[in-house]
Design an enzyme around this catalytic site. Structure first.
Site, PDB file in Angstrom:
ATOM      1  CG  ASP A 337      -1.603   1.266   1.336  1.00 29.28           C
ATOM      2  OD1 ASP A 337      -2.275   1.468   0.426  1.00 29.28           O
ATOM      3  OD2 ASP A 337      -1.557   1.886   2.395  1.00 29.28           O
ATOM      4  CG  ASP A 530      -3.467   1.206   6.742  1.00 31.66           C
ATOM      5  OD1 ASP A 530      -4.225   0.151   6.628  1.00 31.66           O
ATOM      6  OD2 ASP A 530      -3.933   2.369   6.345  1.00 31.66           O
ATOM      7  CG  ASP A 534      -4.084  -1.571   3.146  1.00 32.19           C
ATOM      8  OD1 ASP A 534      -4.299  -1.194   1.898  1.00 32.19           O
ATOM      9  OD2 ASP A 534      -3.183  -0.924   3.791  1.00 32.19           O
TER      10      ASP A 534
END
Length: 636
Positions: A337, A530, A534
């Site tokens: 991410d 995180d 996610d």
């Protein structure tokens, strides 16, 4: 404990006995009986002392060999022997043929080595469980009249106020109400440098207060603190072993049964093939029973795995088990991410330009005065970058479609998106295009609607990210950045980092599908995020790794947690995983080679019981010590 692995469930956890000090006391009684027997000539008394030595020195070995085999057989409904039964039968066999001294020596040496193995393997467990000693048990509860009372942490309720004095261990998670201090949070995030904390800051249970003192409010139940979740995770890591370790443990009963079948065949064939007499053949069979025991093989993976997990835990990298750590070696692609993982997670001013250099500071004073009234990340970035010389108290309006608008000294000023302006100098237009191509967000600053300058901002890459991406690529791992930002912005950041692939305009719910696609294209995939939006992708990945500075959500959702937003810990974990894999296979090959060598030497008459036990136990200790090397930090 080496040679002591029974399956307690389908995942085959290591089973340990705790007899306290009794086995040690009995061992020394047995050792004394053995030494005394060496100085006695009378055959019957001498042999009786050897029997006493066997029974006392080998009490825990015989008990575990017989009792564990019986209990495991009952539980599984089929004969399930363990390796200790082999040593017990070997000593019994030596007695049957009248070799009381060798039988006793076998047990004494084996038992002594057993304690050394137990200590060595226990070291890796102690290293990983020393966090347990940090678990806070008491707190200073601040009462309504201002006095304090020492209470158990389990009695604390959300909303209680606690007093924390210098040097105290913080009892539970909370928020500082008043005071200031520096706090050692290494138990939570692996960071050795204390953190400065003041009113409004979060503090975590299990961390150590420095020289200051403060009052805090309890914000979590003691069972829900970050530290308690870490302890839960550490407990899981000790039972969740690598696939290799689990496979070895599952094969152990089959291996032992095979040896038990081969021994009588070996004894019966001895006189036929090697022309041994029956006594020699039986003795060789007992030696075979001893040297073929898979103690070293059984110890090949467990101490090494626990040592590796401990090594990482002390550095703020928590794996929920050795299985996840070993899987890291097999990963062929890693998806990241972008925000907060590869980048700092907040925009920073990267570039700015003003048409008139002489008026630059005056413009900055006005911009700071306008942005002080705003409450969004871009405003924060501007305020962090620029310092005003004159503090201006401006009446600012946030107009939809135009941005921030104010009047000062009869002049209208505005900060807004480039598309909302028409009177734009050519040099500003060119700069805007360049910065936009670099993935930066640009705002214009105008005076009476004439653009006088621009400010470019960007969520800049994490300092460690480029180095980590480069390392992963040297390992043949495909790197992908997944972001919800526009494709152009994502590509700009990806180019700076050297990413293999960038996928932009991704909604959180679509990240899991992207991970699934990567698994089909490359094989095993790890996902870094995180731990909140996610979550689906972290679950879909073969290894979900959460970035988070001690966030309990991250710990709950992922297979592994980087307790600080420090990407270098990922490359460190990969190096540890590679070394773990290498050491485990070193141990396996070495263990099998020693067994094969001792069996061959026995066939050629070059091996006796005491020497067989020394070689057998020596190889086991070497295997464990080799695994314990993983407790040492790995240098770049």
């Amino acid at each position: 404990m080496t040679c002591q692995h029974n399956e307690t469930n389908e995942h085959s956890h290591s089973h340990e006995h705790d007899h306290g000090k009794l086995p040690v006391i009995l061992f020394f009684v047995g050792l004394a009986a053995f030494i005394l027997a060496l100085f006695i000539d009378a055959g019957l008394v001498k042999n009786m002392l050897y029997v006493v030595a066997m029974l006392f020195a080998g009490y825990h070995i015989i008990e575990e060999g017989v009792m564990d085999t019986i209990s495991a057989t009952k539980a599984k409904g089929k004969f399930t022997p363990n390796v200790h039964i082999l040593m017990t039968l070997a000593a019994l066999g030596a007695m049957i043929i009248g070799d009381f001294q060798e039988g006793a020596l076998l047990i004494v040496i084996f038992a002594a080595a057993h304690f050394l193995e137990d200590y060595a393997e226990g070291k890796s467990r102690r290293e990983i469980t020393n966090l347990m000693e940090l678990n806070p048990t008491e707190a200073r509860l601040l009462k309504a009249d201002g006095s304090t009372e020492i209470v158990a942490v389990s009695e604390l309720k959300i909303g209680d106020q606690l007093q924390v004095l210098n040097g105290d261990q913080i009892a539970t998670d909370g928020r500082i109400l008043a005071g200031y201090s520096s706090i050692d949070e290494s138990a939570i995030n692996g960071e050795s440098i204390p953190r400065e904390k003041t009113e409004g800051d979060e503090v975590f249970g299990g961390t150590m207060n420095g020289t200051g003192s403060f009052t805090m409010e309890v914000t979590k139940d003691s069972s829900e603190t970050v530290f308690s979740k870490i302890l839960e995770l550490v407990n899981q890591s000790q039972s969740n072993l690598t696939k290799t370790a689990t496979r070895i443990q599952k094969l152990e009963p089959t291996y032992v049964k095979t040896v038990l079948v081969l021994v009588p065949i070996f004894i019966l064939l001895g006189p036929v093939i090697f022309s041994w007499d029956w006594r020699e053949s039986f003795y060789r069979g007992m030696v075979f029973l001893t040297v073929a025991s898979p103690c070293a093989l059984a110890a090949s993976a467990v101490p090494a795995t626990l040592s590796a997990v401990s090594n990482l835990a002390k550095r703020g990298v928590l794996f929920k088990g050795g299985a996840y750590l070993s899987n890291l070696v097999e990963v062929k692609a890693i998806a990241f991410d972008k925000t907060g993982t590869l980048t700092e997670g907040k925009p920073q001013v990267t570039d700015y330009f003003f048409e008139t250099e002489e008026a630059e500071q005056a413009y900055i004073d006005i911009i700071v005065g306008m942005e002080k009234t705003a409450n969004h990340p871009l405003a924060n970035a501007i305020l962090e970058k620029f310092d005003s010389q004159d503090e201006l108290d401006l009446d600012v309006e946030n107009q939809i479609g135009k941005g921030l608008v104010t009047n000062y000294a009869g002049v209208a000023y505005r900060i807004g998106k480039p598309a909302s302006f028409t009177d734009i100098p050519n040099d500003v237009v060119l700069l805007n295009q360049r910065y936009a191509d670099e993935g930066k967000t640009v705002v214009y600053f105008s005076e009476n609607e004439e653009v006088k300058g621009l400010i470019a901002m960007m969520d800049v890459p994490n300092e460690a990210a480029k180095k980590v991406i480069s390392y992963l690529q040297t390992q043949g791992i495909h790197t992908t950045m997944i972001t919800g930002d526009a494709e152009r912005t994502g590509q700009a950041v990806g180019k700076q980092l050297g990413m293999d692939e960038v996928i932009g305009n991704v909604l959180p719910e679509n990240k899991a599908e992207i991970v699934k696609g990567q698994q089909a294209a490359y094989g095993p995939v790890a996902m870094l995020g995180d731990g909140v939006n996610d979550a689906p992708a972290l679950v879909q990945a073969d290894i979900g790794i959460a970035m988070g500075e001690g966030t309990d959500i991250a710990i709950d959702v992922a297979d592994a947690v980087l307790m600080q937003n420090d990407l270098t810990k990922l490359s460190y974990a990969h190096r540890v995983a590679k070394r773990l894999d290498k050491i485990v296979w070193q141990n396996i090959y070495f263990s099998l080679a020693v067994i094969l060598l001792l069996v061959v030497l026995n066939i050629f008459g070059k091996m006796n019981l005491p020497l067989g036990v020394i070689a057998h136990e020596g190889s086991t200790i070497l295997v464990i010590l080799n695994g314990l090397r993983l407790l040492l930090p790995i240098k770049d």
